[in-house]
Design an enzyme around this catalytic site. Sequence first.
Site, PDB file in Angstrom:
ATOM      1  N   ASN A  67      32.286  44.840  35.693  1.00 49.58           N
ATOM      2  CA  ASN A  67      32.895  43.547  35.431  1.00 49.58           C
ATOM      3  C   ASN A  67      32.011  42.814  34.424  1.00 49.58           C
ATOM      4  OD1 ASN A  67      33.797  40.836  35.546  1.00 49.58           O
ATOM      5  ND2 ASN A  67      34.452  41.089  37.664  1.00 49.58           N
ATOM      6  N   HIS A 137      43.545  45.885  38.837  1.00 42.75           N
ATOM      7  CA  HIS A 137      42.156  46.330  38.927  1.00 42.75           C
ATOM      8  C   HIS A 137      41.619  46.000  40.312  1.00 42.75           C
ATOM      9  CE1 HIS A 137      42.197  42.244  37.231  1.00 42.75           C
ATOM     10  NE2 HIS A 137      41.026  42.060  37.807  1.00 42.75           N
ATOM     11  N   HIS A 139      38.331  45.445  42.738  1.00 38.91           N
ATOM     12  CA  HIS A 139      36.935  45.007  42.678  1.00 38.91           C
ATOM     13  C   HIS A 139      36.101  45.701  43.748  1.00 38.91           C
ATOM     14  CE1 HIS A 139      37.535  41.328  40.138  1.00 38.91           C
ATOM     15  NE2 HIS A 139      38.776  41.505  40.571  1.00 38.91           N
TER      16      HIS A 139
END
Length: 177
Positions: A67, A137, A139
């Site tokens: 990230n 996406h 995490h």
Amino acid sequence: MEEQQGVGTPDGFQRLWTPHRMAYIKGENKPTGPGAADGCPFCEIPKGPDEEGLVVRRGEGVYAVLNLYPYNSGHLLICPYRHVADYTELDDAEALELAKFTQAGLIAVRRGTGAQGANVGMNLGLVAGAGIAAHLHQHIVPRWGGDTNFMPVVGHTKVMPQLLRDTRKVLAESWPE
């Protein structure tokens, strides 16, 4: 008390400058629309070299990338190559590989950072907090006992102890075969 240059009226506070966060605050490099051709970073990242894009590992249908605006060091994203917005849009092979990459990402994060726990999840849609809602996406956020402190609450600042390119290298080397 020594005056701090460039901060206005001296107030005695020490400051941690995080100028890289301004790009996130201003929304730079955010897609201009919901399509893959609208500047989606998750569609663009895999087109370049791994080190430049902070890609940790590539698979057939998904890839793992750091990230760019992490909550903690080692904050990974597992992204499908295909531009889909919702988990239900993944085909069976993509869903399985995303799950397998999530498992491998957790192993790499624990090996590489010594994380004692992790938050794993998806924010589906803008109202759910997705920064880039048009491209799914997942995490993986490493956690340690006591990793939350006064800085984010009082100072609206997150202290990151490692450069992203160094974190990428550690996690890539820690990825299970």
